[in-house]
Write an enzyme that holds these catalytic residues in place. Structure first.
Site, PDB file in Angstrom:
ATOM      1  N   GLU A   1       0.820  -1.222   0.000  1.00 52.00           N
ATOM      2  CA  GLU A   1       0.000   0.000   0.000  1.00 52.00           C
ATOM      3  C   GLU A   1       0.851   1.269   0.000  1.00 52.00           C
ATOM      4  O   GLU A   1       0.504   2.279  -0.617  1.00 52.00           O
ATOM      5  CB  GLU A   1      -0.935  -0.015   1.221  1.00 52.00           C
TER       6      GLU A   1
ATOM      7  N   VAL B   1       2.774   3.457  -3.400  1.00 47.52           N
ATOM      8  CA  VAL B   1       2.245   4.541  -4.240  1.00 47.52           C
ATOM      9  C   VAL B   1       1.457   5.502  -3.348  1.00 47.52           C
ATOM     10  O   VAL B   1       0.586   5.091  -2.589  1.00 47.52           O
ATOM     11  CB  VAL B   1       1.316   4.004  -5.350  1.00 47.52           C
TER      12      VAL B   1
ATOM     13  N   ILE C   1      -1.635   7.800   1.268  1.00 48.06           N
ATOM     14  CA  ILE C   1      -2.966   7.757   0.629  1.00 48.06           C
ATOM     15  C   ILE C   1      -3.367   6.304   0.380  1.00 48.06           C
ATOM     16  O   ILE C   1      -2.617   5.567  -0.253  1.00 48.06           O
ATOM     17  CB  ILE C   1      -2.958   8.473  -0.749  1.00 48.06           C
TER      18      ILE C   1
ATOM     19  N   GLY D   1      12.661  14.180   4.679  1.00 48.42           N
ATOM     20  CA  GLY D   1      12.452  12.736   4.507  1.00 48.42           C
ATOM     21  C   GLY D   1      11.553  12.374   3.344  1.00 48.42           C
ATOM     22  O   GLY D   1      11.052  11.255   3.257  1.00 48.42           O
TER      23      GLY D   1
ATOM     24  N   LYS E   1       5.741   4.237  -9.998  1.00 48.06           N
ATOM     25  CA  LYS E   1       4.375   4.279  -9.446  1.00 48.06           C
ATOM     26  C   LYS E   1       3.344   4.197 -10.576  1.00 48.06           C
ATOM     27  O   LYS E   1       2.292   3.567 -10.423  1.00 48.06           O
ATOM     28  CB  LYS E   1       4.196   5.558  -8.632  1.00 48.06           C
TER      29      LYS E   1
HETATM   30  P1  NDP Z   1      16.196   5.504   3.951  1.00 48.71           P
HETATM   31  O1  NDP Z   1      17.387   5.694   3.101  1.00 48.71           O
HETATM   32  O2  NDP Z   1      15.842   6.579   4.912  1.00 48.71           O
HETATM   33  O3  NDP Z   1      16.347   4.158   4.773  1.00 48.71           O
HETATM   34  C1  NDP Z   1      16.816   2.972   4.200  1.00 48.71           C
HETATM   35  C2  NDP Z   1      17.134   1.996   5.307  1.00 48.71           C
HETATM   36  O4  NDP Z   1      17.508   0.748   4.708  1.00 48.71           O
HETATM   37  C3  NDP Z   1      18.311   2.420   6.194  1.00 48.71           C
HETATM   38  O5  NDP Z   1      18.048   2.128   7.524  1.00 48.71           O
HETATM   39  C4  NDP Z   1      19.477   1.572   5.665  1.00 48.71           C
HETATM   40  O6  NDP Z   1      20.412   1.218   6.665  1.00 48.71           O
HETATM   41  C5  NDP Z   1      18.730   0.316   5.254  1.00 48.71           C
HETATM   42  N1  NDP Z   1      19.468  -0.425   4.232  1.00 48.71           N
HETATM   43  C6  NDP Z   1      19.772  -0.006   2.985  1.00 48.71           C
HETATM   44  N2  NDP Z   1      20.451  -0.994   2.337  1.00 48.71           N
HETATM   45  C7  NDP Z   1      20.546  -2.011   3.189  1.00 48.71           C
HETATM   46  C8  NDP Z   1      21.134  -3.303   3.110  1.00 48.71           C
HETATM   47  N3  NDP Z   1      21.751  -3.721   2.005  1.00 48.71           N
HETATM   48  N4  NDP Z   1      21.057  -4.112   4.196  1.00 48.71           N
HETATM   49  C9  NDP Z   1      20.433  -3.701   5.321  1.00 48.71           C
HETATM   50  N5  NDP Z   1      19.856  -2.492   5.445  1.00 48.71           N
HETATM   51  C10 NDP Z   1      19.918  -1.658   4.395  1.00 48.71           C
HETATM   52  O7  NDP Z   1      14.980   5.215   2.959  1.00 48.71           O
HETATM   53  P2  NDP Z   1      13.417   5.484   3.208  1.00 48.71           P
HETATM   54  O8  NDP Z   1      13.039   5.012   4.548  1.00 48.71           O
HETATM   55  O9  NDP Z   1      13.087   6.866   2.798  1.00 48.71           O
HETATM   56  O10 NDP Z   1      12.775   4.540   2.082  1.00 48.71           O
HETATM   57  C11 NDP Z   1      12.686   3.149   2.282  1.00 48.71           C
HETATM   58  C12 NDP Z   1      11.745   2.568   1.234  1.00 48.71           C
HETATM   59  O11 NDP Z   1      10.466   3.156   1.376  1.00 48.71           O
HETATM   60  C13 NDP Z   1      12.190   2.829  -0.205  1.00 48.71           C
HETATM   61  O12 NDP Z   1      11.804   1.733  -0.998  1.00 48.71           O
HETATM   62  C14 NDP Z   1      11.355   4.051  -0.585  1.00 48.71           C
HETATM   63  O13 NDP Z   1      11.142   4.145  -1.962  1.00 48.71           O
HETATM   64  C15 NDP Z   1      10.070   3.732   0.144  1.00 48.71           C
HETATM   65  N6  NDP Z   1       9.227   4.873   0.399  1.00 48.71           N
HETATM   66  C16 NDP Z   1       9.747   5.984   1.024  1.00 48.71           C
HETATM   67  C17 NDP Z   1       8.927   7.061   1.301  1.00 48.71           C
HETATM   68  C18 NDP Z   1       9.446   8.292   1.945  1.00 48.71           C
HETATM   69  O14 NDP Z   1       8.689   9.269   2.035  1.00 48.71           O
HETATM   70  N7  NDP Z   1      10.679   8.320   2.418  1.00 48.71           N
HETATM   71  C19 NDP Z   1       7.502   7.043   0.939  1.00 48.71           C
HETATM   72  C20 NDP Z   1       7.053   5.823   0.301  1.00 48.71           C
HETATM   73  C21 NDP Z   1       7.901   4.787   0.055  1.00 48.71           C
HETATM   74  P3  NDP Z   1      21.335   2.327   7.347  1.00 48.71           P
HETATM   75  O15 NDP Z   1      20.389   3.139   8.198  1.00 48.71           O
HETATM   76  O16 NDP Z   1      22.275   1.521   8.155  1.00 48.71           O
HETATM   77  O17 NDP Z   1      21.944   3.107   6.243  1.00 48.71           O
HETATM   78  N1  HSE Z   2      10.538   9.963  -2.774  1.00 53.39           N
HETATM   79  C1  HSE Z   2       9.140   9.696  -2.841  1.00 53.39           C
HETATM   80  C2  HSE Z   2       8.398  10.977  -3.102  1.00 53.39           C
HETATM   81  C3  HSE Z   2       8.669   9.071  -1.571  1.00 53.39           C
HETATM   82  O1  HSE Z   2       8.984  12.046  -2.971  1.00 53.39           O
HETATM   83  O2  HSE Z   2       7.218  10.906  -3.445  1.00 53.39           O
HETATM   84  C4  HSE Z   2       7.238   8.614  -1.618  1.00 53.39           C
HETATM   85  O3  HSE Z   2       7.086   7.508  -2.454  1.00 53.39           O
END
Ligand code: NDP
Ligand code: HSE
Length: 428
Positions: free
Chosen positions: A129, A132, A136, A187, A205
């Protein structure tokens, strides 16, 4: 009450917030849902960096596959992003009979049908969910509420980072680099923000939305994609003069020869509902043959809203594990089936630097006419050396619009085609 063990890969913007909610609000979640959810293992990349979240009883590991091997983990959340090791983790967890929740649009777009088939074969759900529209609800409405509807078009603002940047630039409060840095700080941006500004995130998406809306999963490489990097202050001025707003849109439509998904900047009339979508907010229009037009809008990025969407999937999957409900993944779609972008009708706005002399407008009009493109509006600014023309066409195929622009570039009187931007929501 049986406790459900949760394993979480990634503790960044989304994962860190999710862990906070699951650990700090554990009793509140139980009170609301009747479920006891315990974070038992968290996988990170950098084990030495200090973390702000309370890990509770969780074991921290550096290898995501330990989430699969740990028998105390019943359900796996993947919020690391990227294709690998996320893809291997998702497949291994599903094959081990563990439901998977992911927010990873890049992975789902690239391998959706295959991963959904693995989930179906293993008899456990793959839920996404949050992939995308951030907070929402859009995947469930598409796959459940609207399962019986014939959907013809999905159009929306599906990237929070770029909408945040475009809003800041249109307001005149910020330049591109400053607005992008702020989106990263808040973020909203992907780990590599090039995915946001290049339109790649919105394209992923778009593929998912099209797959769920039309049952056709087009390849990511089949998406026509343009980002916001080439937009200039003059484009924002042009939009304002026309009474329009610049947005990065993802559009998926059913065409006679297949499904066309495109992502590009577009001028949207200021009176259009998408023009009012500001900052990191996302909005998705769905056009169905029976329901007409539906609009889903809300926070499209950021830790809190996205973690809530992930938590909703976790709760759903946990209920399924306890046998309280049947939780199914979205139905897999057929791969291939992309239609031709070239034959898709679009409307264009152009800014031309021209010679201001008798007969120039006639030459320009002839170039459009020969390409089969009809002109809706022409406005001249300046005179003599400094003359420029603002033109808006009526809808014509992409190939016709490009052919008209090619002909304009060959005209001696046209010094420069300074900008071409598509227009959406202007003609029925
Ligand atoms: P971040 O970069 O903030 O966090 C990524 C996390 O993954 C970190 O804790 C990192 O570890 C960990 N990580 C990365 N590679 C590895 C690995 N090989 N092994 C173990 N841990 C790993 O990303 P986000 O939280 O922003 O995004 C995460 C997912 O959510 C992505 O797919 C993104 O597209 C999706 N997403 C994000 C949104 C947003 O608003 N940010 C909204 C919707 C979806 P470490 O902390 O040690 O670097
Ligand atoms: N990087 C993405 C954005 C996170 O800015 O919309 C949400 O998928």
């Amino acid at each position: 009450m049986r406790t459900i063990g949760i394993g979480i890969a990634g503790a960044g913007t989304v994962g860190g917030t999710l862990i906070d909610r699951l650990v700090a609000d554990r009793a509140a979640v139980t009170a609301r849902t009747g479920l006891d959810l315990e974070v038992r293992r968290v996988a990170l990349r950098d084990l030495d960096r200090p973390r702000s979240f309370d890990k509770g009883a969780a074991v921290i590991s550096g290898d995501v596959m330990e989430l699969v091997a740990d028998s105390r983990v019943d359900l796996v959340v993947e919020v690391i992003g990227g294709l690998e090791p996320a893809g291997s983790l998702v497949v291994a967890a599903l094959e081990a009979g563990k439901p998977v929740v992911t927010a990873n649009k890049e992975l789902v777009a690239a391998r959706g049908p295959e991963l959904l088939a693995v989930a179906a074969g293993a008899g456990v759900p793959l839920l996404f969910e949050a992939a995308v529209g951030g907070g929402i609800p859009i995947i469930r409405p598409l796959t459940e509420t609207l399962a019986g509807e014939r959907i013809d078009r999905v159009m929306g603002i599906v990237n929070g980072t770029t909408n945040f940047i475009l809003t800041a630039m249109a307001d005149g409060g910020s330049d591109y680099a400053t607005a992008l840095a702020e989106a990263q700080r808040l973020g909203y941006a992907e780990p590599d923000p090039a995915a946001d500004v290049s339109g790649a995130d919105a394209a992923a998406k778009g593929v998912i939305l099209a797959g769920l809306a039309f049952g056709v999963w087009v390849g990511v490489d089949d998406v026509h994609r343009e980002g916001i990097e080439r937009l200039s202050p003059a484009d924002f001025e042009m939009a304002a003069r026309l009474g329009h707003v610049l947005k990065l849109l993802a559009i998926a439509e059913r065409r006679p020869d297949g499904v066309v998904v495109r992502v590009h900047p577009a001028l949207v009339p200021a009176t259009h509902p998408l023009a009012a979508i500001r900052g990191a907010t996302n909005a998705i229009f769905i056009e169905g043959s029976s329901v007409g037009e539906l609009l889903f809008a809300g926070p499209g990025a950021g830790g809190e809203p996205t973690a809530m969407a992930v938590l909703g999937d976790v709760i759903d999957a946990a209920r399924g594990l306890l046998g309280g409900s049947v939780v199914v993944s979205p139905a897999p779609a057929a791969t291939g089936g992309a239609g031709s972008f070239d034959s898709t009708p679009t409307q264009w706005c152009l800014r031309l630097e021209v010679e201001d002399s008798p007969g120039v407008l006639a030459q320009i009009a002839a170039a459009f006419g020969e390409a089969g493109v009809s002109i809706k509006l022409v406005r001249q600014d300046g005179r003599g050396e400094g003359a420029s023309l603002l033109m808006v066409t009526h809808g014509a195929t992409e190939v016709a619009q490009r052919s008209a622009v090619g002909a304009l570039r060959r005209l001696h009187a046209v010094r420069e085609v300074a900008s071409t931007i598509r227009v959406e929501g202007d003609e029925a």
